[in-house]
Structures are given as structure tokens and as C-alpha cells.
Design an enzyme around this catalytic site. Structure first.
Site, mmCIF file in Angstrom:
data_model
loop_
_atom_site.group_PDB
_atom_site.id
_atom_site.type_symbol
_atom_site.label_atom_id
_atom_site.label_comp_id
_atom_site.label_asym_id
_atom_site.label_seq_id
_atom_site.Cartn_x
_atom_site.Cartn_y
_atom_site.Cartn_z
ATOM 1 N N GLY A 89 19.503 77.290 -84.856
ATOM 2 C CA GLY A 89 18.500 78.264 -85.254
ATOM 3 C C GLY A 89 17.455 77.613 -86.118
ATOM 4 O O GLY A 89 17.376 76.376 -86.215
ATOM 5 N N GLY A 128 19.054 75.392 -89.025
ATOM 6 C CA GLY A 128 19.979 74.302 -88.758
ATOM 7 C C GLY A 128 20.768 74.526 -87.491
ATOM 8 O O GLY A 128 20.377 75.291 -86.613
ATOM 9 N N VAL A 146 25.056 74.441 -85.767
ATOM 10 C CA VAL A 146 26.491 74.491 -86.000
ATOM 11 C C VAL A 146 27.164 73.695 -84.893
ATOM 12 O O VAL A 146 26.859 73.880 -83.708
ATOM 13 C CB VAL A 146 27.010 75.941 -86.001
ATOM 14 C CG1 VAL A 146 28.524 75.970 -86.140
ATOM 15 C CG2 VAL A 146 26.371 76.725 -87.129
ATOM 16 N N LYS A 155 28.226 73.413 -90.285
ATOM 17 C CA LYS A 155 26.870 73.953 -90.301
ATOM 18 C C LYS A 155 25.964 72.968 -91.040
ATOM 19 O O LYS A 155 26.156 72.710 -92.236
ATOM 20 C CB LYS A 155 26.862 75.311 -90.996
ATOM 21 C CG LYS A 155 25.499 76.003 -91.030
ATOM 22 C CD LYS A 155 25.653 77.382 -91.661
ATOM 23 C CE LYS A 155 24.325 78.119 -91.721
ATOM 24 N NZ LYS A 155 24.485 79.473 -92.296
ATOM 25 N N ASP A 208 22.315 90.547 -93.967
ATOM 26 C CA ASP A 208 21.980 90.199 -92.582
ATOM 27 C C ASP A 208 23.152 90.473 -91.653
ATOM 28 O O ASP A 208 23.450 89.689 -90.756
ATOM 29 C CB ASP A 208 21.552 88.742 -92.484
ATOM 30 C CG ASP A 208 20.772 88.446 -91.191
ATOM 31 O OD1 ASP A 208 20.209 89.409 -90.613
ATOM 32 O OD2 ASP A 208 20.713 87.287 -90.766
#
Length: 527
Positions: free
Chosen positions: A19, A22, A24, A39, A133
């Protein structure tokens, strides 16, 4: 930065998701064979100390929670070449991928998902943290039908006002309006996801940020589209005013269990979990374990996050500069007032907004656009945390296998020196009269004086950070039992409880100490 740095002591297998902030990856701990999710903060973010500081804060939060309903922290590593959070690998698929495949889950499965998520949020709320979020992409469903919450990248302490941030389709009205963060906003987002599990669509279908803002703030709650037995949960969880929702996730769990048992009987949870497991089985190739040779135990890496002297700040996880500018421009249009027309540039904004790398999620499902906050300037750079061999900060279970009795140490980059001033054992007592509150703060300060910040709040319940009532800043001298006191004049407003939240600079751990007192001669009216 060449983007090729990897955490020492781990072998990378493949990327699981990426994203704006960064990526994963699936990796294996060389010493134990433990499969993990790593991550990585991307190179652009590494160039900004504010982003690094908040990435580090996300790791510290995960380590402090230790919740079986939240992905666990194994270790945090920071070096000149990069920064990474090594997490428990949840061998599961993101809920958004499952919904894309099946459309709806059915009411019992949706209730199981909602309950598991609320239990994870409840642990965060008890720690004084708002996720901000919550969305399907941040819920991982395992093969056995259990679920875990991931991605606390834009989490913030309760009562702070970090600005509008989140994923528009799930943002509570007060998030759009930039009001203080509260657990009720997480309740709203969880209910919006619950609605999507029940109906196959989001509660509001606006095609632009401005349209979604108006709908979330003003449009009626679409409860009639959900099955009749669970409509009370939809009505409560999606209420426009935060005070009309359950006060936190724990309170909502109690309501959920009462509704579920009354509507579907005592075995609803077992049936719902079996249904989720069956739906997840339809997507075998999306599991991290699919096609991966990683095998081993769930022994934890032994580096734990120490208590770094960092303070929470709202900014991080931003878009590139142009995207962030567009976000701020659109949000400035409505501020505290929703608007009815799509502002110029909203479509371009949608193109810039991206989701963060939210835990071990596959890259294939489409991600919801997010509004991340921009970084806040820091008065001075924070030193990197050191990596010290000791038991892991989290013992949350993994889906990778049985635990190993003796974890193997891993090598971590050379630590930077600790700060010269260390703060610990912060506590506060509070007494209130009808007009003033008297707070006494005690702490251990090693190496120098400490700035003590007292934030005052009024509310109708103990520890309710409902109405901000001012802030005071004091200096505490160095010493093992340093104390400072402050008298605060209570503003008129009718609330019956006075709460003080204390923090320090440099920050202690836990970051906040709280005290609350009922204001004499104030009558609490039952609701």
C-alpha cells in the site's frame, strides 16, 4: 534507500500485500522456522522522522495490547536501512476478499465477525486507544472461522483531535467533522462492516468524498435493509451522534449477545463460526500458507520493544505530497458542516487515496481508499528503540502451529543510545469541589526535569473524555519521587465528573495516567 533491506534473521518467502505506506511479506524466522508477517515502512516514509516515529508507535501499541483478537507483535527492528514490524502470521484471508467472493455471510456469521472484532476493539479501548480505520480489509478470517483485527497505523489516544482520517465508507460522522477520537467511532465503523456482511453492500454508496461525507452525517440509517432481528444493532451502531451509540466496544458486545441469543438461540455462535470457516474454504489460494514452504513452530522472536520516549502525534501514513494536499483541500470544504456538492478535484483525490499495507493481506483484492493524516512536525527527532533479548511483548496465538517452549534470540541492528531523561511510575490523584479540581502528580524522573501535561475533561461518567476543559503544563524536577500539583477552575457546563489525563515529555509508559472525581452537588441523571 534501495528498497531491498530486510530484517536480519528472517528469510523472505513472498509479498502478501502492499500500500501507500509499505508492504507486508511472508517470512520465516531462521532460528525457529516460525512463519511470520513482516510489515516494512517504505523508503519515502523512512526519510521523514515523523513517519518513522509513528510506525514505531504502532509497534509499541501492538506489543502493549496482547489481545487474542488482535494480531500479535513479535519484534520491532529499526536500522539505517529500514524499519519493520514483525508480527504474528494469521493464516487467514481479509474479510473484504471473502465478501467479494460470497457477497453476504448470513446473520449468524456476521454476528460472529462483529463480536470478534468488537472484542479486539474493546482491548484497544481499555488501553485508551481508538483504531480509527476499522474496515473489512483490516479483519482477517482464519480457516477455523475465527478472526483477528490488524493495522493500527492511524490509531490515536482517546480524546485527541488528530483531524479527519480513515476509510470514507466506514468513517463516523464525527471523524468527517474532525472531532475528538472516541471508541464510539470504532463502534460505528464495525457496525458499517456488519451491515455489509448482512446485505452485501456498504451502508452508503456515495461516489465521492463529499457525497459520502453528507450521507454519513445526514442520511437516515438504512436499518430496514438488514434482517429484522438485528436491526436494533444497526440502528444503535450507526446512530449519527456518538452519544447515541454504545459508549465503547465492550458495551456493544453485551448488546450484541442479547440480540443474537434472542433471535437465533444459544448455539448461534457455533453455527456462525462454522459458516465463516466454510466461506473461507472457498478461497484456499488466498491464504498465506498456500504454496508457501514455511513450516515451524510459533516460537516468538525474542526482541521486544522497549519504552521509547515518543509521544503520539496525529500524522503519518500519508499519501504522497500531492495526494495529501488534495485530501486536505476536500476536507476543508466541509469542516464541521457537510456539503451537498462534489468539490472540484474529488475524483482526482480518489485516484491518489490508497489503503495502507494492512497486515498479512493478499495483494489481489481491491482495497478501499483511505484518508490518512499527514505527518506532524516534531520538535526534536526521537531516538530509535533498542532491541533487547527478553520474552516477547505479545503471546497472542498464531495459526502457524503449536508454541515452542524456548524461543531463539535474533540479531537486531545496533541500537541508538537511550535518552538522557527517563520517566516512569507516573500516577495522579484528583479531588474536585463544585468549582475547582486539585491534581497531584507523582513520578520517577531520572536524568533531569520533566514536562508534565495535564488535560482536563468534563463528562457524565467516570473517565469520560467528553468535553475538553483546558490544559496545563508544569515542570517536575528530577528525582525518584518527584511531585507537582495543579489547581484547575472547572468551566460551567453541567457535567458531573471531572477527569484529568496526565502525560509527560519525554513520554513514560503507559503514556497516560488518569484520575476522575465526581463533582460535589452535581446530580447524575440516569438515561
Amino acid at each position: 534507500m534501495n528498497g531491498m533491506w530486510s530484517v536480519p534473521g528472517y528469510s523472505q518467502i513472498r509479498e502478501l500485500g502492499s500500500g501507500a505506506s509499505g508492504r507486508v511479506v511472508l517470512a520465516v524466522h531462521d532460528g525457529t522456522g516460525t512463519a511470520v508477517a513482516v510489515k516494512y515502512l517504505n523508503d519515502r516514509m523512512l526519510e521523514n522522522p515523523a513517519f518513522v516515529r509513528e510506525f514505531r508507535a504502532e509497534a509499541q501499541l501492538l506489543g502493549a495490547l496482547g489481545s487474542p483478537y488482535v494480531v500479535g507483535l513479535y519484534e520491532y527492528v529499526e536500522a539505517p536501512g529500514g524499519a519493520a514490524i514483525v508480527m504474528e502470521l494469521v493464516d487467514g484471508i481479509p474479510l473484504n476478499a471473502l465478501l467479494k467472493q460470497c457477497g453476504q455471510t448470513g446473520p449468524e456469521a456476521a454476528l460472529v465477525l462483529l463480536k470478534g472484532s468488537l472484542l479486539g476493539l474493546a482491548d484497544a479501548h481499555r488501553a485508551g486507544v481508538v483504531h480509527r480505520d476499522y474496515k473489512p480489509a483490516n479483519v482477517l478470517v482464519a480457516a477455523d472461522g475465527t478472526s483477528k483485527l490488524v493495522d493500527f497505523g492511524i490509531a490515536t489516544p482517546m480524546g485527541t483531535t488528530p483531524g479527519a482520517a480513515g476509510t470514507p465508507a466506514y468513517m463516523a460522522p464525527e471523524q468527517w467533522q474532525g472531532r475528538p477520537a472516541s471508541p464510539a467511532a470504532d463502534v460505528y465503523a464495525a457496525t458499517a462492516t456488519f451491515f455489509e456482511c448482512l446485505t452485501g453492500r456498504k451502508p452508503y454508496d456515495g461516489q465521492s468524498f463529499a457525497e459520502l461525507a453528507v450521507q454519513h452525517v445526514e442520511a437516515p440509517v438504512p436499518e430496514t435493509e438488514a434482517p429484522e432481528p438485528v436491526r436494533p444493532l444497526i440502528r444503535r451502531g450507526l446512530a449519527k451522534a456518538p452519544e447515541q451509540r454504545p459508549e465503547d466496544a465492550e458495551a456493544f458486545v453485551a448488546e450484541l449477545e442479547g440480540v443474537a441469543r434472542a433471535a437465533y438461540g444459544p448455539e448461534w455462535e457455533e453455527r456462525g463460526q462454522r459458516k465463516l470457516a466454510a466461506l473461507a474454504a472457498l478461497l484456499p489460494l488466498l491464504f498465506p500458507s498456500a504454496g508457501a514452504p514455511a513450516q515451524g513452530t510459533t516460537a516468538l522472536a525474542t526482541t521486544v520493544l522497549p519504552q521509547p520516549p515518543v509521544t503520539w502525534s496525529p500524522g503519518r501514513r500519508g499519501l504522497v505530497a500531492a495526494g495529501a494536499t488534495l485530501v486536505l483541500g476536500v476536507l476543508a470544504v466541509f469542516g464541521y458542516q457537510a456539503v451537498g456538492a462534489e468539490p472540484a478535484g474529488a475524483k482526482a483525490l480518489n485516484a491518489f487515496a490508497t489503503s495502507s499495507a494492512s497486515g498479512p493481506a493478499p495483494a489481489s483484492p481491491s482495497a478501499e481508499p483511505s484518508i490518512p493524516p499527514s505527518p506532524s512536525p516534531s520538535p526534536s527527532p526521537s531516538p530509535s528503540p533498542s532491541a533487547t533479548p527478553s520474552p516477547s511483548a505479545s503471546a497472542a496465538p498464531s495459526h502457524s502451529g503449536p508454541p515452542s517452549p524456548t524461543p531463539t534470540p535474533t540479531k537486531s541492528p545496533t541500537p541508538t543510545p537511550s535518552p538522557s531523561v527517563l520517566v516512569s511510575a507516573v500516577s495522579v490523584t484528583l479531588k474536585a469541589s463544585p468549582t475547582v479540581g486539585d491534581a497531584l502528580v507523582s513520578l520517577n524522573a531520572k536524568g533531569g526535569s520533566v514536562t508534565v501535561v495535564l488535560e482536563w475533561f468534563r463528562g457524565d461518567a467516570p473517565n469520560a473524555l467528553t468535553v475538553a476543559d483546558g490544559t496545563d503544563s508544569l515542570t517536575a524536577p528530577a528525582g525518584p519521587q518527584s511531585t507537582v500539583s495543579q489547581r484547575h477552575a472547572i468551566a460551567r457546563g453541567g457535567a458531573c465528573y471531572l477527569t484529568v489525563r496526565v502525560s509527560t515529555k519525554p513520554a513514560a509508559s503507559p503514556q497516560y495516567a488518569y484520575a476522575t472525581s465526581q463533582i460535589p452537588r452535581c446530580v447524575v441523571v440516569p438515561r
